[in-house]
Design a protein around this motif. Structure first.
Motif, PDB file in Angstrom:
ATOM      1  N   GLY A  33      10.172   7.322  -5.743  1.00  0.00           N
ATOM      2  CA  GLY A  33      10.675   6.941  -6.683  1.00  0.00           C
ATOM      3  C   GLY A  33      11.874   5.561  -7.042  1.00  0.00           C
ATOM      4  O   GLY A  33      12.872   5.372  -7.413  1.00  0.00           O
ATOM      5  N   TYR A  34      11.381   4.523  -6.565  1.00  0.00           N
ATOM      6  CA  TYR A  34      11.699   3.559  -6.894  1.00  0.00           C
ATOM      7  C   TYR A  34      11.166   1.931  -7.630  1.00  0.00           C
ATOM      8  O   TYR A  34      10.004   2.431  -7.363  1.00  0.00           O
ATOM      9  CB  TYR A  34      12.391   2.194  -5.521  1.00  0.00           C
ATOM     10  CG  TYR A  34      13.328   1.575  -6.170  1.00  0.00           C
ATOM     11  CD1 TYR A  34      14.498   0.971  -6.586  1.00  0.00           C
ATOM     12  CD2 TYR A  34      12.712  -0.074  -5.843  1.00  0.00           C
ATOM     13  CE1 TYR A  34      14.883   0.134  -7.067  1.00  0.00           C
ATOM     14  CE2 TYR A  34      12.859  -1.128  -5.769  1.00  0.00           C
ATOM     15  CZ  TYR A  34      14.125  -1.085  -6.552  1.00  0.00           C
ATOM     16  OH  TYR A  34      14.630  -2.090  -6.291  1.00  0.00           O
ATOM     17  N   ALA A  35      11.445   1.578  -8.455  1.00  0.00           N
ATOM     18  CA  ALA A  35      11.018   0.511  -9.328  1.00  0.00           C
ATOM     19  C   ALA A  35      11.471  -0.579  -9.092  1.00  0.00           C
ATOM     20  O   ALA A  35      12.701  -0.781  -9.709  1.00  0.00           O
ATOM     21  CB  ALA A  35      10.406   0.852 -11.232  1.00  0.00           C
ATOM     22  N   TYR A  36      11.046  -1.792  -9.249  1.00  0.00           N
ATOM     23  CA  TYR A  36      11.239  -3.084  -9.131  1.00  0.00           C
ATOM     24  C   TYR A  36      11.615  -3.606 -10.455  1.00  0.00           C
ATOM     25  O   TYR A  36      10.501  -3.819 -10.735  1.00  0.00           O
ATOM     26  CB  TYR A  36      10.539  -4.040  -8.312  1.00  0.00           C
ATOM     27  CG  TYR A  36      10.841  -4.291  -7.022  1.00  0.00           C
ATOM     28  CD1 TYR A  36      12.101  -4.920  -6.027  1.00  0.00           C
ATOM     29  CD2 TYR A  36       9.234  -3.172  -5.883  1.00  0.00           C
ATOM     30  CE1 TYR A  36      11.946  -4.904  -4.943  1.00  0.00           C
ATOM     31  CE2 TYR A  36      10.247  -3.607  -4.570  1.00  0.00           C
ATOM     32  CZ  TYR A  36      11.169  -3.877  -3.941  1.00  0.00           C
ATOM     33  OH  TYR A  36      11.251  -3.817  -2.848  1.00  0.00           O
ATOM     34  N   PRO A  37      12.647  -4.167 -10.628  1.00  0.00           N
ATOM     35  CA  PRO A  37      12.578  -5.140 -12.327  1.00  0.00           C
ATOM     36  C   PRO A  37      11.358  -6.212 -11.837  1.00  0.00           C
ATOM     37  O   PRO A  37      11.911  -7.009 -11.008  1.00  0.00           O
ATOM     38  CB  PRO A  37      14.121  -4.706 -12.900  1.00  0.00           C
ATOM     39  CG  PRO A  37      15.069  -5.452 -11.431  1.00  0.00           C
ATOM     40  CD  PRO A  37      13.999  -4.594 -10.228  1.00  0.00           C
TER      41      PRO A  37
END
Length: 269
Positions: free
Chosen positions: A27-31
């Motif tokens: 549930g996490y995405a790097y910008p």
């Protein structure tokens, strides 16, 4: 599923490695972001989708991804299960900025040997006292990466160099306790670190760090037979601490230093 963010990070005492980073994310995405260092990435579970230089890429578990410095990229899990990754951030001069373009063109490398070596390097970096092993593994990884980036050919069989191998063995024999960094050894004999490792391994059938560890275990055995306690023997034989001694001693001898010492006492009665 609740979002998961588990990380561990450290700066090892190994020249060329800026940071080691292990993470499990859901549930996490790097910008989009950049690094000053080379990013050497392996994924142990799941997969990561990322954009590099406006092209989409992915990292299944059987690949090694090499993201160059100064080039923007992002990253997100492919599925809701997320991903578990291990990352090495390497000094820019480990590979050289002249190879950035090749890495942008083909950042995902399907090379089982390279994948295994990167995993072995992570294990060595997690063990204080095994810096020579980590140095050696990093040198061979750097060599293989440069081959991928330059012309896609695999390294050929190691070139025999018995004189070079003997010189390194003599230096290791002289510095069993204090140890010897691979870069220092390479400078003293005027050889590339990767060639030095290959020459030694080809001549003696054992890597330099394995040879040094074996010499230290032999020294520890003699000190234990002299009646010195394991905690004192660890430092006297060149190990980082007693746990470091115990791990290598048990692997080599089959028992812990304490059990070995107890056997000496029993036979003396």
């Amino acid at each position: 599923m609740a979002a998961r963010q588990e990380v561990s990070a450290w700066r090892p005492a190994v020249r060329g490695v800026v940071e080691v980073f292990h993470a499990h994310f859901t549930g996490y995405a790097y910008p989009m972001h950049v690094h000053e260092a080379w990013t050497l990435l392996i994924v142990d579970d799941g997969a990561v989708r990322y954009d590099l230089d406006r092209h989409e890429h992915g990292t299944p578990h059987d690949t090694v991804s090499l993201l160059p410095p100064h080039v923007p990229h992002n990253g997100s899990p492919v599925t809701s299960d997320g991903f578990r990754k291990r990352v090495l951030y390497l000094d820019a001069d480990v590979l050289g900025e002249n190879l950035i373009g090749a890495a942008v063109d083909a950042p995902d490398l399907r090379d089982p040997v390279l994948r295994r070596r990167v995993g072995q390097l992570h294990c060595a970096l997690a063990r204080p006292g095994d810096e020579l092993e980590a140095d050696s593994r990093l040198a061979l990884i750097g060599e293989r990466l440069r081959v991928h980036l330059r012309d896609r050919r695999r390294p050929g069989p190691p070139r025999r160099d018995p004189v070079l191998a003997r010189r390194l063995r003599e230096m290791l024999d002289e510095r069993v306790v204090e140890g010897l960094a691979l870069e220092e050894a390479a400078g003293l004999v005027q050889a590339h670190p990767a060639h030095l490792v290959r020459a030694f391994s080809g001549a003696y059938g054992i890597a330099p760090h394995q040879y040094l560890t074996a010499r230290r275990v032999d020294l520890a055995r003699r000190l234990l037979l002299d009646g010195r306690p394991p905690g004192e023997v660890a430092a006297a034989a060149g190990f980082y601490d007693q746990a470091h001694l115990t791990r290598h001693f048990r692997k080599s001898v089959g028992v812990t230093p304490g059990r070995y010492a107890d056997g000496r006492k029993s036979s003396a009665r």
